[in-house]
Motif scaffolding. Sequence first.
Motif, PDB file in Angstrom:
ATOM      1  N   SER A   1       0.828  -1.215   0.000  1.00  0.00           N
ATOM      2  CA  SER A   1       0.000   0.000   0.000  1.00  0.00           C
ATOM      3  C   SER A   1       0.858   1.259   0.000  1.00  0.00           C
ATOM      4  O   SER A   1       0.580   2.215  -0.729  1.00  0.00           O
TER       5      SER A   1
ATOM      6  N   LEU B   1      -9.287  13.298   0.553  1.00  0.00           N
ATOM      7  CA  LEU B   1      -9.062  12.548   1.787  1.00  0.00           C
ATOM      8  C   LEU B   1     -10.344  11.968   2.393  1.00  0.00           C
ATOM      9  O   LEU B   1     -10.325  10.823   2.847  1.00  0.00           O
TER      10      LEU B   1
ATOM     11  N   LEU C   1     -11.360   8.370   1.642  1.00  0.00           N
ATOM     12  CA  LEU C   1     -10.726   7.223   2.284  1.00  0.00           C
ATOM     13  C   LEU C   1     -11.644   6.588   3.327  1.00  0.00           C
ATOM     14  O   LEU C   1     -11.632   5.384   3.531  1.00  0.00           O
TER      15      LEU C   1
END
Length: 91
Positions: A6, A66, A69
């Motif tokens: 990741s 963001l 996520l």
Amino acid sequence: MNEAESLHELGKRIAQERIQAELTQQALADKAAISLATLSKAERGYPMTTSTLFRILDALGQSSKLPDLFPEPVINPIALRKLKQTRKRVR
């Protein structure tokens, strides 16, 4: 995907966004107010702080992504009710 994979993928995407924005590593590091070494490590998949990640994304104009996520969770009403129930003391 494990943590190392990741981080490697995240670093690769940071580098791609930087190149797409036609920025050198030094220019992005300056814009993000981080060191060149920190940016270089991030692009190579080394762990970074959330602050560093946010600074890089903000400098690339990507900080608005963001919240994607962690999308707003859908609350199950039954689970919520169970959480709110007070425990009764057994005597």
